[in-house]
Enzyme design. Sequence first.
Site, PDB file in Angstrom:
ATOM      1  N   GLU A   1      14.744  -3.315  72.970  1.00  0.00           N
ATOM      2  CA  GLU A   1      13.349  -2.846  72.916  1.00  0.00           C
ATOM      3  C   GLU A   1      12.483  -3.949  72.315  1.00  0.00           C
ATOM      4  O   GLU A   1      11.690  -3.700  71.397  1.00  0.00           O
ATOM      5  CB  GLU A   1      13.235  -1.570  72.094  1.00  0.00           C
ATOM      6  CG  GLU A   1      13.857  -0.373  72.764  1.00  0.00           C
ATOM      7  CD  GLU A   1      13.464   0.948  72.117  1.00  0.00           C
ATOM      8  OE1 GLU A   1      13.052   0.952  70.947  1.00  0.00           O
ATOM      9  OE2 GLU A   1      13.562   1.974  72.802  1.00  0.00           O
TER      10      GLU A   1
ATOM     11  N   GLU B   1      18.019   4.765  77.394  1.00  0.00           N
ATOM     12  CA  GLU B   1      18.205   5.602  76.202  1.00  0.00           C
ATOM     13  C   GLU B   1      17.438   6.887  76.441  1.00  0.00           C
ATOM     14  O   GLU B   1      16.209   6.910  76.286  1.00  0.00           O
ATOM     15  CB  GLU B   1      17.671   4.920  74.932  1.00  0.00           C
ATOM     16  CG  GLU B   1      18.538   3.808  74.398  1.00  0.00           C
ATOM     17  CD  GLU B   1      17.984   3.222  73.102  1.00  0.00           C
ATOM     18  OE1 GLU B   1      17.339   3.957  72.311  1.00  0.00           O
ATOM     19  OE2 GLU B   1      18.181   2.013  72.883  1.00  0.00           O
TER      20      GLU B   1
HETATM   21  C1  GLA Z   1      15.251   3.083  69.944  1.00  0.00           C
HETATM   22  C2  GLA Z   1      16.315   2.043  69.665  1.00  0.00           C
HETATM   23  C3  GLA Z   1      17.633   2.661  69.305  1.00  0.00           C
HETATM   24  C4  GLA Z   1      17.447   3.778  68.305  1.00  0.00           C
HETATM   25  C5  GLA Z   1      16.501   4.809  68.880  1.00  0.00           C
HETATM   26  C6  GLA Z   1      16.240   5.979  67.962  1.00  0.00           C
HETATM   27  O1  GLA Z   1      15.353   3.535  71.214  1.00  0.00           O
HETATM   28  O2  GLA Z   1      16.486   1.195  70.773  1.00  0.00           O
HETATM   29  O3  GLA Z   1      18.446   1.663  68.769  1.00  0.00           O
HETATM   30  O4  GLA Z   1      16.916   3.244  67.142  1.00  0.00           O
HETATM   31  O5  GLA Z   1      15.266   4.208  69.103  1.00  0.00           O
HETATM   32  O6  GLA Z   1      17.402   6.630  67.618  1.00  0.00           O
END
Ligand code: GLA
Length: 595
Positions: free
Chosen positions: A171, A247
């Site tokens: 991210e 995700e």
């Molecule tokens: C983001 C991050 C993950 C995690 C989620 C929340 O998507 O990429 O690593 O921190 O948020 O659980």
Amino acid sequence: MVGTNQVVAQAQQRSGLTVRGDEFLLDGEPFRILAGEMHYFRTHPDHWRNRLDRMRALGLNSVDTYVAWNFHEPRRGAIDFTGWRDIVRFVETAAEAGLKVVVRPGPYICAEWDFGGLPAWLLADPDLPLRCDEPAYRDLVDEWFGELLPRLAPLQATRGGPVIAFQVENEYGSYGNDQAHLDHLRNTMRGNGIDSLLFCSNGPSEWMLRGGNLPDELATVNFSGDPAEPFAALRRYQPEGPLWCTEFWDGWFDHWGEPHNTTDPVETAADVEKMLAAGASVSLYMAVGGTNFGWWAGANYDDAKATYQPTITSYDYDAPIGEAGELTAKFHRIREVIARHEPVPDGPLPPLPPRLPAQRVKPDATAGLLESLDALGEPVHRSAPVHMEALGQPYGLIHYRTRVQGPRETAGLRVRGLADRALVFADGEPLGTLDRNDPQGSVEVPVPRESVLLDLLVDTGGRINFGQRLNDPKGITDRVLHGSQALFGWEIRPLPLDDLSGLRFRPGAAPAGPAFHRATLRIGEPADGFLALPGWEKGMVWLNGFLLGRYWSIGPQRTLYAPSPLWRKGENELVVLELHRPGGSVELRPEPDLG
Ligand code: GLA
């Protein structure tokens, strides 16, 4: 804009996972990624297969995992790929369970994991630039990737193995826009033999997609709830190519002192249904949450409220497969959805792993922490306080001691640059606690005599794993003030607490203040258990020398997961470090209580 044509062109030349138009191909055949996230570092290795089998039973065909750099190299140069850290064995175990593997090697991983997976020793210099193309950071990452990636390269599907794809950074658009950084990571991956499909995963905002993607690699999005808008945003950015939610947040994590988070299984499954109906690929984050054992929990920082928010020990995440392997209502609802779109394995579902019966024990021996300092670590001497990373300490508590000359007026003691709480003692007497979230807070310290011995025991939460306050060194980074006078001349003692064998326990009640309490638990056959500490305030628990994690009476978590491989038939040693006020007994329970 992604150069889909280039990806398509590569597809024709390669085996493994490739892209053709809007779909994935695996070894040339259409393939939908139905993945679930599980972190090998959050599940005891003896349970890897058990949890992966459950993922397969859910109908998933792949597992995604991050790689946590700090789990493998907590101290600079001491790199470990054995036992719990044997990622090759994890990948092979996934393949044995019938799953493909997606690897997210970061090196920054966020993940509610201490410092987002970066090793604490990077903070020896808290000004080291992170997550950008500065040589000081880049060279260290290259060294680490040079250790990690050649171990994974032979496991790629392009060479007949189970690993189908690799993520670049994590991210990144939420954090920065340094294209040279992403480009360099990609080149380092390619240079270490990674010839699989690469992707960048980001939140679905335009600024995240612009900053966090590499133009020639696949873009994916992360979100919770209805997929319509996030997928539309991805389409606007990348008009062609497979849709992949890398995700899908099917639950959420918890902070100490905040309510426990859960999501509705029916709504969650309905959102999965929408993704599958749209022909998309999906990775459930998490499929198996697991546990932040030891000191590994991370933390957040709420900029609006200027508040540090430490993450709890459990990472159950309200995921479809619980921390102790439970097949939850969410598991069954999501499995029904998957079965409507893809074949799910038939046959009986794995049963709940066995659990220990309830019992209660009273500690029978104690050791005061301030009396035990010499058994716990060597001190160094510095004029001004320094943080633990500057002393090569990766985790734990840290103790600061100085002598204040008197007599003098009573004045408030304050700490500038405190992470995260300081228990203050004068001549061994507890005077109060300072907290990072109350930077103006002070503790009155009288010095009526010739001098007073001042002790500050600094208690730490996890390092921040998300946002612009990633550099989060622990201990004291600045000054300790008595009134307006800075105190100098410190004895500083790192307390990593990874070896408690030097403690001298004595029968009977503990002295006032922080102390270790030892109890013996007798069990039959080892099985899973949950430890509760009713009436205790804050501290850590070791089972047979293994640090299960932190507990805190402010909740929401009330039990700590103690997985079966940590227990022994017969006698088991429990050690509780209570920082404030001990309760009467420790309870072993057959059910978790996450609040
Ligand atoms: C983001 C991050 C993950 C995690 C989620 C929340 O998507 O990429 O690593 O921190 O948020 O659980």
